[in-house]
Design a protein around this motif. Structure first.
Motif, PDB file in Angstrom:
ATOM      1  N   SER A  58       0.820  -1.216   0.000  1.00  0.00           N
ATOM      2  CA  SER A  58       0.000   0.000   0.000  1.00  0.00           C
ATOM      3  C   SER A  58       0.848   1.258   0.000  1.00  0.00           C
ATOM      4  O   SER A  58       0.320   2.363  -0.087  1.00  0.00           O
ATOM      5  CB  SER A  58      -0.908   0.005   1.232  1.00  0.00           C
ATOM      6  N   THR A 159      -0.282  -6.514  10.762  1.00  0.00           N
ATOM      7  CA  THR A 159      -0.331  -5.730   9.520  1.00  0.00           C
ATOM      8  C   THR A 159       0.579  -4.516   9.504  1.00  0.00           C
ATOM      9  O   THR A 159       0.624  -3.790   8.513  1.00  0.00           O
ATOM     10  CB  THR A 159      -1.773  -5.263   9.258  1.00  0.00           C
ATOM     11  N   LYS A 183     -15.211  -3.314  11.130  1.00  0.00           N
ATOM     12  CA  LYS A 183     -14.423  -3.989  10.096  1.00  0.00           C
ATOM     13  C   LYS A 183     -13.053  -3.359   9.919  1.00  0.00           C
ATOM     14  O   LYS A 183     -12.082  -4.049   9.567  1.00  0.00           O
ATOM     15  CB  LYS A 183     -15.197  -3.977   8.778  1.00  0.00           C
ATOM     16  N   ASP A 184     -12.957  -2.038  10.142  1.00  0.00           N
ATOM     17  CA  ASP A 184     -11.664  -1.381   9.996  1.00  0.00           C
ATOM     18  C   ASP A 184     -10.669  -1.882  11.031  1.00  0.00           C
ATOM     19  O   ASP A 184      -9.473  -2.043  10.743  1.00  0.00           O
ATOM     20  CB  ASP A 184     -11.817   0.130  10.103  1.00  0.00           C
ATOM     21  N   LYS A 186     -10.985  -4.894  12.635  1.00  0.00           N
ATOM     22  CA  LYS A 186     -10.835  -6.332  12.405  1.00  0.00           C
ATOM     23  C   LYS A 186      -9.760  -6.623  11.372  1.00  0.00           C
ATOM     24  O   LYS A 186      -9.005  -7.603  11.490  1.00  0.00           O
ATOM     25  CB  LYS A 186     -12.162  -6.934  11.966  1.00  0.00           C
ATOM     26  N   SER A 187      -9.639  -5.753  10.380  1.00  0.00           N
ATOM     27  CA  SER A 187      -8.667  -5.977   9.306  1.00  0.00           C
ATOM     28  C   SER A 187      -7.231  -5.755   9.759  1.00  0.00           C
ATOM     29  O   SER A 187      -6.292  -6.129   9.051  1.00  0.00           O
ATOM     30  CB  SER A 187      -8.970  -5.049   8.123  1.00  0.00           C
ATOM     31  N   LEU A 188      -7.044  -5.169  10.934  1.00  0.00           N
ATOM     32  CA  LEU A 188      -5.694  -4.846  11.399  1.00  0.00           C
ATOM     33  C   LEU A 188      -5.025  -5.996  12.134  1.00  0.00           C
ATOM     34  O   LEU A 188      -3.801  -5.994  12.298  1.00  0.00           O
ATOM     35  CB  LEU A 188      -5.735  -3.622  12.328  1.00  0.00           C
ATOM     36  N   THR A 190      -4.958 -10.431  13.417  1.00  0.00           N
ATOM     37  CA  THR A 190      -5.163 -11.792  12.929  1.00  0.00           C
ATOM     38  C   THR A 190      -6.552 -12.293  13.325  1.00  0.00           C
ATOM     39  O   THR A 190      -7.151 -11.791  14.284  1.00  0.00           O
ATOM     40  CB  THR A 190      -4.113 -12.741  13.512  1.00  0.00           C
ATOM     41  N   PRO A 191      -7.078 -13.284  12.619  1.00  0.00           N
ATOM     42  CA  PRO A 191      -8.378 -13.858  13.003  1.00  0.00           C
ATOM     43  C   PRO A 191      -8.370 -14.407  14.425  1.00  0.00           C
ATOM     44  O   PRO A 191      -9.383 -14.307  15.130  1.00  0.00           O
ATOM     45  CB  PRO A 191      -8.575 -14.981  11.978  1.00  0.00           C
ATOM     46  N   TRP A 194      -8.709 -11.443  16.792  1.00  0.00           N
ATOM     47  CA  TRP A 194     -10.050 -10.878  16.720  1.00  0.00           C
ATOM     48  C   TRP A 194     -11.061 -11.770  17.432  1.00  0.00           C
ATOM     49  O   TRP A 194     -12.033 -11.287  18.010  1.00  0.00           O
ATOM     50  CB  TRP A 194     -10.474 -10.647  15.287  1.00  0.00           C
TER      51      TRP A 194
END
Length: 376
Positions: A58, A159, A183-184, A186-188, A190-191, A194
């Motif tokens: 990114s 991340t 969701k913002d 959660k994306s940062l 690991t599963p 979370w």
């Protein structure tokens, strides 16, 4: 400061040692991309944060996680316990003073009334110190920060540096719909992490306001954005009112107030039939109270202060232990957190859980009660 170097196709490592956070971030902005570096951040604070920055797809830098970043969360939690220890100590000292008394009112001299009625009111002679409110705020701030620092560590591990660092927080939600909208965040991470975050959400408690982490969220927000929390008083049922001589009087009604009380509050009532012949009667009520804290707003609920403090610190500790394990770090020793032997000062039996018992001879006993015993 060591020399800087650009990164080639293989990430060339350049070592930077910085003495302050401000210098560290200035160096980061000055470096051309793509680059990498390792550094020591915050060496004056007693812990070291090691990070390797590389360019992500990114275009923003990412940090390769070093387990010592969890140190920040742990020392925040430990600092919260230190404030809790100070509060407990001051509470113990305060209970040794005569800060209140109970005043009895009765109609014993009104022979025309077939009933003898009496009640007791609480009279506060010395209010709780305002300093307690400030110490409570210090506890809340550090416990809440420990959670946020934990989420930040998990984000770095998964991340890298978030694109919007100011939005990173450990979410605490009492509504499923609101949590699903995270969701913002959660994306940062690991599963697996979370899943931990989801497991500790207040929404999993029925009702959510009873969850210690929901209390922490509400209390810390009020302390930060509105006003300090005022310590109240909560009365407990310490047993029936004793009459002497016993058995000679017919008691019709006896009430012992439990819950939040304040100056001039009625804390006990007694109603009995008036005897046919005049005489004297000794009455021995037993009162017990604890400093209290409002932990929710709608509806307003109060719990003993020591129960709230213990529950919140233990809930945060659970999150830190689980997170440390997920991130592959060793749990810190108590001596490294500077709680050590002092930690027992925040245990239930030493945290201001003191009952005052007035004996028949007029003496007053201060009895420390473990939390488990108090809740029975």
């Amino acid at each position: 400061m060591a020399a800087l170097a650009r990164a080639g196709t293989t990430h060339t490592r350049c070592d930077i040692s910085c003495r302050s956070r401000r210098v560290e971030w200035w160096v980061q902005q000055a470096l051309p991309e793509p680059y990498c570096r390792t550094g020591n951040l915050g060496t004056d604070s007693g812990y070291r944060l090691h990070a390797q920055l590389v360019t992500s797809t990114s275009g923003r830098p990412e940090v390769a996680y070093d387990p010592q970043v969890m140190r920040s969360a742990w020392i925040k939690w430990a600092r919260g316990l230190e404030h809790q220890r100070d509060l407990a100590r001051e509470m113990r000292v305060f209970t040794q003073s005569s800060s209140y008394e109970y005043v009895r009112f009765d109609n014993g001299d009104n022979a025309s009334d077939p009933l003898v009625k009496m009640y007791w009111k609480l009279k506060v002679t010395q209010p709780f110190p305002e300093r307690w409110s400030v110490l409570i705020g210090d506890v809340l701030t550090n416990l809440r920060a420990a959670l946020d620092h934990t989420f930040w560590a998990a984000a770095l591990a998964a991340t890298g540096v978030p694109e919007y660092p100011h939005r990173v927080t450990f979410p605490l939600d009492s509504e499923a719909k609101k949590f699903r909208g995270r969701k913002d965040l959660k994306s940062l991470v690991t599963p697996q992490f979370w899943e931990l975050v989801e497991d500790v959400q207040p929404l999993n408690t029925d009702p959510p306001r009873r969850a210690p982490l929901e209390s922490l969220r509400w209390l810390s927000n009020v302390d930060k954005h509105r006003a300090v929390h005022v310590v109240g008083r909560m009365a407990f049922d310490a047993g029936p009112i004793i009459l002497d001589p016993d058995g000679k009087y017919e008691i019709l009604e006896q009430e012992r107030v439990t819950g939040e009380v304040a100056d001039t509050s009625v804390v006990a009532r007694l109603k009995m039939k008036r005897p046919n012949k005049p005489g004297s009667l000794n009455v021995y009520p037993t009162f017990q109270y604890s400093p209290s804290l409002q932990v929710s707003e709608d509806p307003a609920e109060f719990v003993p202060l020591h129960v709230a403090m213990d529950a919140m610190s233990e809930a945060v500790l659970h999150v830190l232990v689980a997170s440390t394990s997920l991130l592959g770090e060793q749990l810190p020793g108590a001596d490294t957190l500077e709680v050590g032997m002092g930690h027992e000062a925040v245990a239930a039996e030493y945290a201001g859980v003191v009952a005052r018992f007035h004996r028949l001879d007029g003496t007053v006993d201060h009895v420390a009660l473990p939390k488990d015993e108090l809740e029975k």
